[in-house]
Design a protein around this motif. Structure first.
Motif, PDB file in Angstrom:
ATOM      1  N   MET A  48       0.826  -1.140  -0.065  1.00  0.00           N
ATOM      2  CA  MET A  48       0.159  -0.040  -0.239  1.00  0.00           C
ATOM      3  C   MET A  48       0.724   1.258   0.078  1.00  0.00           C
ATOM      4  O   MET A  48       1.982   1.285   0.859  1.00  0.00           O
ATOM      5  CB  MET A  48      -0.975   0.134   1.157  1.00  0.00           C
ATOM      6  CG  MET A  48      -1.889  -1.163   1.210  1.00  0.00           C
ATOM      7  SD  MET A  48      -3.127  -0.984   0.181  1.00  0.00           S
ATOM      8  CE  MET A  48      -4.088  -2.392   0.293  1.00  0.00           C
ATOM      9  N   ILE A  49       0.606   2.254  -0.778  1.00  0.00           N
ATOM     10  CA  ILE A  49       1.141   3.452  -0.797  1.00  0.00           C
ATOM     11  C   ILE A  49       0.325   4.606  -0.156  1.00  0.00           C
ATOM     12  O   ILE A  49      -0.866   4.774  -0.933  1.00  0.00           O
ATOM     13  CB  ILE A  49       1.508   3.943  -2.104  1.00  0.00           C
ATOM     14  CG1 ILE A  49       2.415   2.783  -2.976  1.00  0.00           C
ATOM     15  CG2 ILE A  49       2.486   5.248  -2.379  1.00  0.00           C
ATOM     16  CD1 ILE A  49       2.851   3.244  -4.405  1.00  0.00           C
ATOM     17  N   MET A  50       0.592   5.054   0.910  1.00  0.00           N
ATOM     18  CA  MET A  50      -0.283   6.206   1.531  1.00  0.00           C
ATOM     19  C   MET A  50       0.621   7.528   1.586  1.00  0.00           C
ATOM     20  O   MET A  50       1.914   7.538   1.301  1.00  0.00           O
ATOM     21  CB  MET A  50      -0.616   5.689   2.797  1.00  0.00           C
ATOM     22  CG  MET A  50      -1.133   4.249   2.858  1.00  0.00           C
ATOM     23  SD  MET A  50      -1.851   3.804   4.583  1.00  0.00           S
ATOM     24  CE  MET A  50      -3.249   5.117   4.574  1.00  0.00           C
ATOM     25  N   GLY A  51       0.057   8.417   2.116  1.00  0.00           N
ATOM     26  CA  GLY A  51       0.468   9.717   2.109  1.00  0.00           C
ATOM     27  C   GLY A  51      -0.568  10.847   2.001  1.00  0.00           C
ATOM     28  O   GLY A  51      -1.780  10.694   1.360  1.00  0.00           O
ATOM     29  N   SER A  52      -0.153  12.250   2.342  1.00  0.00           N
ATOM     30  CA  SER A  52      -1.123  13.161   2.150  1.00  0.00           C
ATOM     31  C   SER A  52      -1.117  13.683   0.685  1.00  0.00           C
ATOM     32  O   SER A  52      -0.494  13.068   0.082  1.00  0.00           O
ATOM     33  CB  SER A  52      -0.740  14.551   2.786  1.00  0.00           C
ATOM     34  OG  SER A  52       0.527  14.848   2.583  1.00  0.00           O
ATOM     35  N   SER A  53      -2.284  14.461   0.174  1.00  0.00           N
ATOM     36  CA  SER A  53      -2.527  14.652  -1.144  1.00  0.00           C
ATOM     37  C   SER A  53      -1.418  15.613  -1.748  1.00  0.00           C
ATOM     38  O   SER A  53      -0.776  16.320  -0.822  1.00  0.00           O
ATOM     39  CB  SER A  53      -3.815  15.788  -1.166  1.00  0.00           C
ATOM     40  OG  SER A  53      -5.038  14.805  -0.821  1.00  0.00           O
ATOM     41  N   GLY A  54      -0.818  15.357  -2.783  1.00  0.00           N
ATOM     42  CA  GLY A  54       0.183  15.835  -3.445  1.00  0.00           C
ATOM     43  C   GLY A  54       1.540  15.445  -2.872  1.00  0.00           C
ATOM     44  O   GLY A  54       2.948  15.748  -3.232  1.00  0.00           O
ATOM     45  N   SER A  55       1.625  14.108  -2.337  1.00  0.00           N
ATOM     46  CA  SER A  55       3.141  13.764  -1.720  1.00  0.00           C
ATOM     47  C   SER A  55       3.490  12.661  -2.919  1.00  0.00           C
ATOM     48  O   SER A  55       4.816  12.573  -2.504  1.00  0.00           O
ATOM     49  CB  SER A  55       2.749  12.929  -0.500  1.00  0.00           C
ATOM     50  OG  SER A  55       1.739  11.523  -0.900  1.00  0.00           O
ATOM     51  N   GLY A  56       3.020  12.440  -3.819  1.00  0.00           N
ATOM     52  CA  GLY A  56       3.574  11.681  -5.119  1.00  0.00           C
ATOM     53  C   GLY A  56       3.128  10.117  -5.200  1.00  0.00           C
ATOM     54  O   GLY A  56       3.898   9.548  -5.804  1.00  0.00           O
ATOM     55  N   LYS A  57       1.933   9.933  -4.556  1.00  0.00           N
ATOM     56  CA  LYS A  57       1.604   8.730  -4.454  1.00  0.00           C
ATOM     57  C   LYS A  57       1.203   7.853  -5.895  1.00  0.00           C
ATOM     58  O   LYS A  57       1.817   7.017  -6.339  1.00  0.00           O
ATOM     59  CB  LYS A  57       0.446   8.423  -3.637  1.00  0.00           C
ATOM     60  CG  LYS A  57       0.423   8.843  -2.103  1.00  0.00           C
ATOM     61  CD  LYS A  57      -0.672   8.536  -1.247  1.00  0.00           C
ATOM     62  CE  LYS A  57      -2.000   9.427  -1.724  1.00  0.00           C
ATOM     63  NZ  LYS A  57      -1.733  10.742  -1.797  1.00  0.00           N
ATOM     64  N   SER A  58       0.420   8.824  -6.572  1.00  0.00           N
ATOM     65  CA  SER A  58       0.080   8.425  -7.753  1.00  0.00           C
ATOM     66  C   SER A  58       1.251   8.470  -9.008  1.00  0.00           C
ATOM     67  O   SER A  58       1.374   7.521 -10.007  1.00  0.00           O
ATOM     68  CB  SER A  58      -1.116   9.225  -8.469  1.00  0.00           C
ATOM     69  OG  SER A  58      -2.286   8.766  -7.842  1.00  0.00           O
ATOM     70  N   THR A  59       1.989   9.373  -8.760  1.00  0.00           N
ATOM     71  CA  THR A  59       3.371   9.704  -9.684  1.00  0.00           C
ATOM     72  C   THR A  59       4.367   8.564  -9.255  1.00  0.00           C
ATOM     73  O   THR A  59       4.526   7.894 -10.518  1.00  0.00           O
ATOM     74  CB  THR A  59       4.187  10.975  -9.011  1.00  0.00           C
ATOM     75  OG1 THR A  59       3.238  11.960  -9.186  1.00  0.00           O
ATOM     76  CG2 THR A  59       5.323  11.106  -9.953  1.00  0.00           C
TER      77      THR A  59
END
Length: 215
Positions: free
Chosen positions: A1-12
């Motif tokens: 799982m890849i987590m993090g706040s919005s704009g942290s680069g998860k989808s990238t």
């Protein structure tokens, strides 16, 4: 799982790992291959033969039946339509989509049914890795749980899955959590394989980890 706040680069990160985006610096190795050296045509072949994709929106083709949506993806790799149809029927049955639904169009399916059909389409070519970007984000709780149950069974059967999520209940299904901050892996938690009935202990560990990350 890849987590993090919005704009942290998860989808990238997800798109770079799967060859959908090319990083401006560094290299990505997938099963021993340096895919950052591939041309766009090579990447297209690589993605359809080695990767499966499930997104928040299913992107099923509206003018094609559920079965035809699945077969269209498979026929890009396997020209044996009879064998491919048999496999599609098996996978659709496994995810709880009976034969009565195979001729339906996407507009006739519920959100959960459409997402499960999308997972079958993503898995029809035996991907090494199934990449999922918020696959339950647009679903209600019951439909989301059914999709997670299917993905959990796939994982137990040997399917590697890399998923981006903001949802704690979804993250609990993961064996490993990567937490991103400003494009960097800021934390890494190993939870081990998900087992039914272990929610409480896993939830405590995940909550402690996310608190440390500043979630």
């Amino acid at each position: 799982m890849i987590m993090g706040s919005s704009g942290s680069g998860k989808s990238t990160l997800l798109y770079a790992l799967s060859g959908m985006d090319k990083p401006t610096l560094g290299e990505v190795y997938f099963d021993g291959r340096n895919i950052t050296r591939y041309t766009e045509d090579q990447l297209a072949v690589f993605r359809r033969t080695h990767c499966g994709f499930v997104f928040q929106q299913t992107h099923l083709l509206d003018h094609m039946s559920l079965m035809d949506n699945v077969l269209a993806s498979g026929l890009l790799v396997n020209r044996n339509r009879r064998a491919l149809t048999a496999k599609a029927e098996q996978l659709l049955t496994q995810v709880g989509l009976p034969a009565s639904s195979w001729g339906k169009f996407p507009s006739q399916l519920s959100g959960g049914e459409a997402q499960r059909a999308g997972m079958v389409r993503a898995c029809i070519n035996n991907p090494l890795v199934l990449f999922a970007d918020e696959p339950t984000g647009a679903l209600n709780s019951a439909s989301g749980d059914s999709v997670l149950d299917v993905m959990t069974r796939m994982n137990r059967d040997g399917q590697s899955i890399v998923m981006v999520t903001h949802d704690l209940k979804t993250a609990l299904r993961g064996s490993r959590i990567l937490y991103l901050r400003d494009g960097t892996i800021y934390g890494d938690l190993t939870l081990g394989a998900f087992q039914d009935g272990q929610d409480e202990g896993r939830r405590e560990r995940l909550n402690e980890f996310l608190a440390e990350m500043g979630w």
